[in-house]
Design a protein around this motif. Structure first.
Motif, mmCIF file in Angstrom:
data_model
loop_
_atom_site.group_PDB
_atom_site.id
_atom_site.type_symbol
_atom_site.label_atom_id
_atom_site.label_comp_id
_atom_site.label_asym_id
_atom_site.label_seq_id
_atom_site.Cartn_x
_atom_site.Cartn_y
_atom_site.Cartn_z
ATOM 1 N N GLU A 121 0.885 7.213 -6.463
ATOM 2 C CA GLU A 121 -0.166 8.235 -6.543
ATOM 3 C C GLU A 121 0.431 9.626 -6.334
ATOM 4 O O GLU A 121 0.065 10.599 -7.012
ATOM 5 N N ASN A 122 1.369 9.715 -5.401
ATOM 6 C CA ASN A 122 1.954 11.015 -5.053
ATOM 7 C C ASN A 122 2.792 11.627 -6.175
ATOM 8 O O ASN A 122 3.073 12.829 -6.151
ATOM 9 N N GLN A 146 0.829 4.312 -2.719
ATOM 10 C CA GLN A 146 0.674 5.712 -2.311
ATOM 11 C C GLN A 146 1.773 6.574 -2.927
ATOM 12 O O GLN A 146 1.524 7.708 -3.374
ATOM 13 N N LYS A 147 2.994 6.044 -2.962
ATOM 14 C CA LYS A 147 4.117 6.769 -3.579
ATOM 15 C C LYS A 147 3.857 6.991 -5.064
ATOM 16 O O LYS A 147 4.175 8.059 -5.616
ATOM 17 N N ASP A 168 0.831 -1.203 0.000
ATOM 18 C CA ASP A 168 0.000 0.000 0.000
ATOM 19 C C ASP A 168 0.869 1.257 0.000
ATOM 20 O O ASP A 168 0.537 2.265 -0.651
ATOM 21 N N SER A 169 1.969 1.195 0.721
ATOM 22 C CA SER A 169 2.865 2.358 0.786
ATOM 23 C C SER A 169 3.467 2.658 -0.591
ATOM 24 O O SER A 169 3.687 3.824 -0.947
#
Length: 453
Positions: free
Chosen positions: A337-338, A334-335, A330-331
């Protein structure tokens, strides 16, 4: 072995002025063959002597009537005379020549075992290193030595090829020039009356110009010495074994007089010695190219693609070849997406499908995130051609990423699928030492060879 691969002087015994003969081909290959616009245009830069009692000169080079007329000592003799004359010629080389390549055929491969044994005995008596007989010769691309009747040299590279088939060497050389695949050294063993596979494994293990060894094997005369040499070799060895079927074993015997041996015993012994077994020439050289360019890694692989279908194919091949596709955390998602570069419809799992509208910046963002994740050990980057695709810019992004993340020591293997629209991009990748294949199977298979046991 230096006399073979780095001779300061060479003598061709059986040199010929007649076009389209072995003796003439040998002369042209050592003087620079204008017929082929390749590395063969560059001549051997050592001293070249020719022996032919019936000719004054060939290609402007004086011909001696016999070896005894030459007063200098010579590193390497290349012999291309009728088989029955070879043992006597080798006797004449005593004290004058350090190594000999016997091109001549007509020995054990046609039942003349006694003649071949005489040749072996003579080599021992004269203390001359013997390659052959019934061989194509040998090549060293790094010093423009083409002591063979192969059509040309290859581009310079870091893969060595040792083969029991001379004709196979010819075809590989032609392919290498078309594909710009570089070799360090190429050896045709022939009947292996003298030097055998294990001798070259020992030598090439310490050769600075060679990173990977490839072998075409029909049969081994001394299996124990081969296995010992393979275990001690400091470099990867990839072997393609012919004669595994009954019919193939029979064909191998008539080709070079080799005993093919049991297929299962061969496979087991090779595995124990750490030799990688290939099933085709394509697979052998795909793996060799990859091992020469990329580091080994743990079995935690990620795939980046701009199309779902090829990603599915690659997933199937990963399962077949035992590659573990890691689950993206998940992390990590998220990266991604960022970065602000991901499409709304990109996949959120491995293979990471960037979808068809992915541009170079999308690839850059995905590569930078995944290569920095400690749980990802290696990456396969796939590209298909779509209207939005810019193959050359994608290739530049991959090259830049490799440069930026050099310290990560993680392999990146590319799979740029297509042809005409991708050729400049592929050329850029290959020019910069980045491994690329046009088929997901080949890319996955190559990555599997990098996995640490």
């Amino acid at each position: 072995m230096k006399a073979l691969f780095e001779p300061k002087s060479v003598v061709i015994i059986g040199a010929s002025a007649k076009e389209n003969t072995v003796g003439n081909g040998l002369v042209k290959n050592l003087t620079g063959n204008p017929k082929y616009k390749t590395a063969a245009d560059i001549p051997f830069d050592g001293k070249l002597f020719l022996v032919n009692p019936n000719t004054e000169s060939i290609e402007g080079i004086r011909c001696y009537k016999s070896l005894s007329e030459i007063k200098e000592k010579i590193d390497l003799a290349v012999i291309a005379t009728p088989a029955k004359t070879v043992p006597e010629i080798l006797k004449q080389c005593k004290g004058k020549v350090n190594a000999a390549v016997v091109i001549s055929a007509g020995f054990s491969e046609v039942g003349e075992k006694n003649l071949e044994q005489e040749l072996v005995n003579t080599a021992k008596e004269t203390n001359i290193l013997l390659l052959g007989p019934n061989c194509l010769g040998l090549l060293n691309a790094h010093n423009h030595l083409n002591a063979s009747f192969a059509p040309s040299l290859t581009p310079q590279g870091d893969v060595a090829f040792i083969s029991q088939s001379g004709a196979l060497v010819d075809s590989i050389i032609d392919w290498a020039n078309a594909e710009n695949f570089g070799f360090s050294k190429i050896v045709s063993l022939g009947n292996m009356a003298g030097l055998q596979f294990h001798d070259f494994l020992e030598y090439l293990s310490n050769d600075k110009q060679t990173k990977v060894l490839t072998l075409y094997i029909e049969g081994l005369k001394d299996g124990r010495k081969f296995i010992d040499a393979a275990k001690k070799c400091k470099k990867p060895i990839i072997a393609l074994k012919a004669g595994l079927s009954n019919a193939g074993a029979k064909a191998a015997s008539s080709h070079t007089g080799s005993l093919a041996g049991s297929a299962e015993i061969y496979k087991t012994a090779m595995k124990q010695a750490g030799v990688i077994l290939a099933e085709s020439m394509e697979e052998m050289f795909d793996i060799a190219k990859t091992l020469a360019k990329e580091p080994t890694c743990n079995n935690n692989i990620a795939i980046i693609t701009n199309a779902g279908g090829p990603g599915v194919l690659a997933t199937d091949y990963c399962e077949k070849y035992g590659l573990h596709l890691v689950e993206l955390k998940d992390s990590t998602l998220q990266k991604l997406e960022n970065t602000g570069k991901m499409s709304k419809s990109y996949s959120k799992h491995n293979p990471l499908d960037l979808v068809g509208d992915a541009v170079a910046e999308t690839y850059k963002a995905a590569i930078d995130v995944l290569i920095n994740e400690s749980y990802v050990s290696g990456i396969i980057i796939m590209q298909t051609i779509q209207v939005m695709t810019n193959p050359y810019e994608n290739a530049k992004v991959i090259f830049d990423a490799k440069q930026r993340h050099k310290g990560k020591q993680k392999p990146i293997i590319c799979c740029f699928m297509g042809g005409e629209h991708s050729k400049d991009a592929v050329a850029l990748l290959e020019k910069n030492g980045i491994v690329n294949f046009n088929d997901p199977l080949r890319a996955v298979r190559a990555m599997s060879a990098l996995i640490k046991e």
